[in-house]
Design a protein around this motif. Structure first.
Motif, PDB file in Angstrom:
ATOM      1  N   SER A 189       0.735  -1.306  -0.076  1.00 11.96           N
ATOM      2  CA  SER A 189      -0.080   0.045  -0.061  1.00 11.96           C
ATOM      3  C   SER A 189       0.700   1.228   0.060  1.00 11.96           C
ATOM      4  O   SER A 189       1.892   1.181   0.561  1.00 11.96           O
ATOM      5  CB  SER A 189      -0.902   0.082   1.367  1.00 11.96           C
ATOM      6  N   ASN A 213      -5.160   9.565  -0.876  1.00 11.46           N
ATOM      7  CA  ASN A 213      -5.795   8.089  -1.057  1.00 11.46           C
ATOM      8  C   ASN A 213      -4.833   7.115  -0.582  1.00 11.46           C
ATOM      9  O   ASN A 213      -3.646   7.505  -0.579  1.00 11.46           O
ATOM     10  CB  ASN A 213      -6.106   8.051  -2.741  1.00 11.46           C
ATOM     11  N   CYS A 214      -5.415   5.671  -0.423  1.00 12.59           N
ATOM     12  CA  CYS A 214      -4.656   4.516   0.073  1.00 12.59           C
ATOM     13  C   CYS A 214      -4.468   3.558  -1.421  1.00 12.59           C
ATOM     14  O   CYS A 214      -5.618   3.303  -1.655  1.00 12.59           O
ATOM     15  CB  CYS A 214      -4.968   3.989   1.235  1.00 12.59           C
ATOM     16  N   VAL A 216      -3.842  -1.566   5.289  1.00 17.38           N
ATOM     17  CA  VAL A 216      -4.716  -0.519   4.959  1.00 17.38           C
ATOM     18  C   VAL A 216      -5.150   0.112   6.471  1.00 17.38           C
ATOM     19  O   VAL A 216      -4.695   1.303   6.582  1.00 17.38           O
ATOM     20  CB  VAL A 216      -6.066  -0.564   4.412  1.00 17.38           C
ATOM     21  N   PRO A 228      -9.380   2.603   7.374  1.00 14.08           N
ATOM     22  CA  PRO A 228      -9.916   3.019   5.982  1.00 14.08           C
ATOM     23  C   PRO A 228     -10.333   4.632   6.082  1.00 14.08           C
ATOM     24  O   PRO A 228     -10.462   5.468   5.237  1.00 14.08           O
ATOM     25  CB  PRO A 228     -10.830   2.243   5.362  1.00 14.08           C
ATOM     26  N   TYR A 239      -8.552   7.859   4.739  1.00 14.32           N
ATOM     27  CA  TYR A 239      -8.305   8.025   3.311  1.00 14.32           C
ATOM     28  C   TYR A 239      -9.487   8.555   2.703  1.00 14.32           C
ATOM     29  O   TYR A 239     -10.685   8.314   3.125  1.00 14.32           O
ATOM     30  CB  TYR A 239      -8.129   6.738   2.690  1.00 14.32           C
ATOM     31  N   ILE A 271      -9.883   4.188  -1.415  1.00 18.60           N
ATOM     32  CA  ILE A 271      -9.024   3.003  -1.284  1.00 18.60           C
ATOM     33  C   ILE A 271      -8.872   2.669  -2.903  1.00 18.60           C
ATOM     34  O   ILE A 271      -9.997   2.624  -3.428  1.00 18.60           O
ATOM     35  CB  ILE A 271      -9.636   1.892  -0.420  1.00 18.60           C
ATOM     36  N   LEU A 284     -13.268  -3.631   3.363  1.00 16.47           N
ATOM     37  CA  LEU A 284     -13.195  -2.364   3.937  1.00 16.47           C
ATOM     38  C   LEU A 284     -14.239  -1.575   3.519  1.00 16.47           C
ATOM     39  O   LEU A 284     -14.499  -0.446   4.301  1.00 16.47           O
ATOM     40  CB  LEU A 284     -11.880  -1.758   2.788  1.00 16.47           C
ATOM     41  N   ALA A 336     -15.326   2.525   3.607  1.00 17.07           N
ATOM     42  CA  ALA A 336     -14.376   3.127   2.722  1.00 17.07           C
ATOM     43  C   ALA A 336     -15.199   3.074   1.423  1.00 17.07           C
ATOM     44  O   ALA A 336     -16.245   2.641   1.286  1.00 17.07           O
ATOM     45  CB  ALA A 336     -13.219   1.895   2.400  1.00 17.07           C
TER      46      ALA A 336
END
Ligand code: SF4
Length: 210
Positions: A17, A23-24, A68, A71, A74, A77, A99, A104
């Motif tokens: 990651s 953002n991830c 991650v 979440p 971010y 994802i 997620l 997410a």
């Protein structure tokens, strides 16, 4: 090997990651359906925007979710590395489901060839798990697509457009993208194709992760 060398050695400490633009981004595979002539990995480098994305083994769904963490940190994802995430569709969907259950927003950057390589229409499988698709169109006709993207299977250009057409029934946001400056590619013609299919269009800059 020193502790610092180990920290930057992708064989010991792979980049599964990485964080950009709030953002991830998830790098879950090194396999591709395409062999894009403009791809860093086909030009001797696995580096994208300062991240070494070389993987020596592919991470499990559990490992990706663990990477991650929370979440909520971010905006999105995003499945996007130096490999095509839908080659590992089961892992992608498992991670996305877990997620999303934590709130997410999930985007997949893809070549749009998942249905072609899996031999079935996979678009319905994305429903409720993927919020956005960014699909690389990269050319306005199959001849140029084949020249720049060098797909391993035949019929890639049409299969990619068909995937975009079908996916919009299951995924809230579908965008076709093309890279500015690829020889012979008419960006306006790409945009027109996206409009005919009824999805959004985005012009990309080479080597910039979006
Ligand atoms: S799809 Fe992406 S990772 Fe795969 S060859 Fe093309 S540019 Fe490289």
């Amino acid at each position: 090997m020193s502790a610092e060398q180990t920290e930057h050695d992708p064989a010991v400490n792979p980049t599964i990651s990485y964080e950009l633009h709030g953002n991830c981004y998830l790098n879950i595979t090194y396999h591709c359906t395409l062999r894009c002539a403009f791809c860093p990995k086909f030009n001797g480098s696995w580096e994208v925007q300062g991240f070494d994305l070389r993987l020596f083994e592919e991470p499990s769904a559990e490992k990706v979710v663990e990477e991650v963490g929370d979440p909520d940190r971010y905006k999105q994802i995003v499945f996007c590395g130096l490999g095509e995430p839908t080659t590992r569709l089961d892992v992608l969907l498992e991670v996305a489901e877990q997620l999303k259950a934590q709130g997410a927003t999930i985007r997949v950057n893809t070549d749009g060839l998942a249905s072609l390589i899996h031999g079935r229409d996979v678009a319905p499988e994305l429903a409720g798990k993927v919020d956005a698709l960014s699909i690389s169109m990269n050319a306005h006709n199959s001849e140029l697509y084949d020249r720049h993207c060098r797909p391993k299977c035949e019929g890639g250009f049409e299969a990619m457009l068909d995937f975009a057409r079908k996916a919009k029934a299951y995924v809230p946001s579908v965008t076709l993208t093309a890279i500015d400056g690829l020889e012979g590619v008419d960006i306006d013609a790409c945009e027109k194709i996206a409009a005919e299919i009824g999805v959004a269009f985005r012009r990309r800059v080479l080597d910039e992760v979006g």
